[in-house]
Write a protein that holds these residues in place. Structure first.
Motif, PDB file in Angstrom:
ATOM      1  N   ARG A 104       0.811  -1.217   0.000  1.00 32.29           N
ATOM      2  CA  ARG A 104       0.000   0.000   0.000  1.00 32.29           C
ATOM      3  C   ARG A 104       0.849   1.274   0.000  1.00 32.29           C
ATOM      4  O   ARG A 104       0.415   2.309  -0.527  1.00 32.29           O
ATOM      5  N   CYS A 105       2.009   1.226   0.632  1.00 33.31           N
ATOM      6  CA  CYS A 105       2.857   2.413   0.798  1.00 33.31           C
ATOM      7  C   CYS A 105       4.239   2.122   0.232  1.00 33.31           C
ATOM      8  O   CYS A 105       5.086   1.550   0.931  1.00 33.31           O
ATOM      9  N   PRO A 106       4.495   2.493  -1.006  1.00 36.41           N
ATOM     10  CA  PRO A 106       5.757   2.133  -1.665  1.00 36.41           C
ATOM     11  C   PRO A 106       7.001   2.641  -0.953  1.00 36.41           C
ATOM     12  O   PRO A 106       8.088   2.117  -1.162  1.00 36.41           O
ATOM     13  N   ARG A 107       6.900   3.663  -0.111  1.00 31.83           N
ATOM     14  CA  ARG A 107       8.081   4.238   0.515  1.00 31.83           C
ATOM     15  C   ARG A 107       8.480   3.540   1.811  1.00 31.83           C
ATOM     16  O   ARG A 107       9.200   4.097   2.629  1.00 31.83           O
ATOM     17  N   LEU A 108       8.030   2.337   2.029  1.00 39.04           N
ATOM     18  CA  LEU A 108       8.402   1.583   3.224  1.00 39.04           C
ATOM     19  C   LEU A 108       9.911   1.378   3.272  1.00 39.04           C
ATOM     20  O   LEU A 108      10.537   1.003   2.289  1.00 39.04           O
ATOM     21  N   GLU A 109      10.509   1.623   4.446  1.00 37.08           N
ATOM     22  CA  GLU A 109      11.933   1.410   4.669  1.00 37.08           C
ATOM     23  C   GLU A 109      12.106   0.077   5.399  1.00 37.08           C
ATOM     24  O   GLU A 109      11.868  -0.020   6.601  1.00 37.08           O
ATOM     25  N   TRP A 110      12.528  -0.937   4.671  1.00 36.02           N
ATOM     26  CA  TRP A 110      12.602  -2.273   5.248  1.00 36.02           C
ATOM     27  C   TRP A 110      13.600  -2.363   6.394  1.00 36.02           C
ATOM     28  O   TRP A 110      13.375  -3.096   7.375  1.00 36.02           O
ATOM     29  N   ALA A 111      14.716  -1.655   6.303  1.00 36.13           N
ATOM     30  CA  ALA A 111      15.690  -1.702   7.386  1.00 36.13           C
ATOM     31  C   ALA A 111      15.093  -1.150   8.678  1.00 36.13           C
ATOM     32  O   ALA A 111      15.296  -1.708   9.769  1.00 36.13           O
ATOM     33  N   ARG A 112      14.345  -0.080   8.588  1.00 33.61           N
ATOM     34  CA  ARG A 112      13.696   0.525   9.762  1.00 33.61           C
ATOM     35  C   ARG A 112      12.633  -0.404  10.332  1.00 33.61           C
ATOM     36  O   ARG A 112      12.589  -0.656  11.540  1.00 33.61           O
ATOM     37  N   VAL A 113      11.790  -0.919   9.452  1.00 32.21           N
ATOM     38  CA  VAL A 113      10.724  -1.814   9.906  1.00 32.21           C
ATOM     39  C   VAL A 113      11.301  -3.109  10.467  1.00 32.21           C
ATOM     40  O   VAL A 113      10.849  -3.621  11.497  1.00 32.21           O
ATOM     41  N   GLY A 114      12.327  -3.649   9.816  1.00 33.81           N
ATOM     42  CA  GLY A 114      12.918  -4.889  10.295  1.00 33.81           C
ATOM     43  C   GLY A 114      13.592  -4.741  11.642  1.00 33.81           C
ATOM     44  O   GLY A 114      13.538  -5.641  12.483  1.00 33.81           O
TER      45      GLY A 114
END
Length: 256
Positions: free
Chosen positions: A90-100
């Motif tokens: 839904r939100c292409p700007r997701l930061e995987w490093a931050r979320v992970g």
């Protein structure tokens, strides 16, 4: 040139400007094997140090690949991974490093939820204008949703579900009155965007079993940045409030 030659003779990789060893022989590994190796590094170290090694590592760590492998090895992370994948859709700007590293989804955002560290992370007081009886006590915790790993686009556009829960019961020596006040606040920490308040739950009996107070916030509108979790108890008369509270919970989830 002499320094580079000494590194080669010593069999060690040179350091970059951040003091982190470069990837050296790992560059020769197939990408699938490198991702597997990176997935065994603890999330916060992977996000804060691994990304500094080189652009290739940064690109891999900023992708969902190592984080999926971590979640597949730890069943407790699978629900959070599903929410993260839906957020990425839904939100292409997701930061995987931050979320992970921060794991904001399907993780209890309340600190010290069972009071095992006494009142650590909680504000505690009496009265304060929310008074429900002659002798009122309250406990409050303010959750910074962005600091916990969510981000503004997600909160404003996707508005993930926010699950609230707490268990309460009477003390063995007296009854009490219990209320739960939850407010979703804007960035100024004062403007209320949504709220949930339980009706006054009274228990005059002694030592009753725990019962649950719960709510789910959905479609609450843009601008939410903080959540204020407050429970209030009162015991009419001069005796102090006697209530058991446990497992205060705030969970953020996204479903497809």
């Amino acid at each position: 040139m002499g320094q580079a030659e000494s590194h080669r003779r010593a069999g060690t990789a040179p350091q970059n400007s951040h003091g982190v060893r470069s990837r050296g022989g790992l560059a020769l590994l197939p990408e699938e094997l490198l991702v597997l190796i990176l997935s065994w590094v603890p999330g916060r170290i992977l996000a804060t140090r691994g990304r500094l090694v080189c652009r290739h590592w940064r690109d891999l760590i900023d992708s969902p690949l190592p984080w999926k492998l971590q979640a597949e090895r730890d069943p407790s992370k699978l629900e959070g991974l599903r929410s993260a994948l839906e957020a990425a859709r839904r939100c292409p700007r997701l930061e995987w490093a931050r979320v992970g590293a921060l794991q904001p989804f399907a993780r209890n955002l309340i600190k010290n939820p069972r009071g095992e560290d006494q009142f650590l992370h909680w504000q505690v007081g009496h009265g304060d204008g929310w008074c429900l009886g002659d002798n009122t006590c309250w406990m409050l915790q303010l959750v910074d949703l962005v600091k916990e790993g969510l981000w503004e686009d997600l909160l404003d556009t996707c508005q993930p579900d926010i699950f609230i829960s707490e268990w309460w019961g009477t003390h063995e020596n007296c009854g009490c009155t219990y209320n739960l006040y939850i407010t979703l606040l804007a960035g100024d920490k004062n403007s209320v965007i949504a709220r949930f308040v339980t009706e006054a739950d009274s228990a005059e009996e002694w030592d009753i079993p725990f019962q649950q107070a719960s709510h789910v916030f959905r479609e609450y509108g843009p601008g939410v940045r903080y959540l204020r979790f407050q429970h209030i108890g009162s015991r009419p008369g001069e005796q102090r409030t006697e209530a058991h509270l446990t497992n205060s919970t705030v969970l953020v989830k996204l479903s497809g």
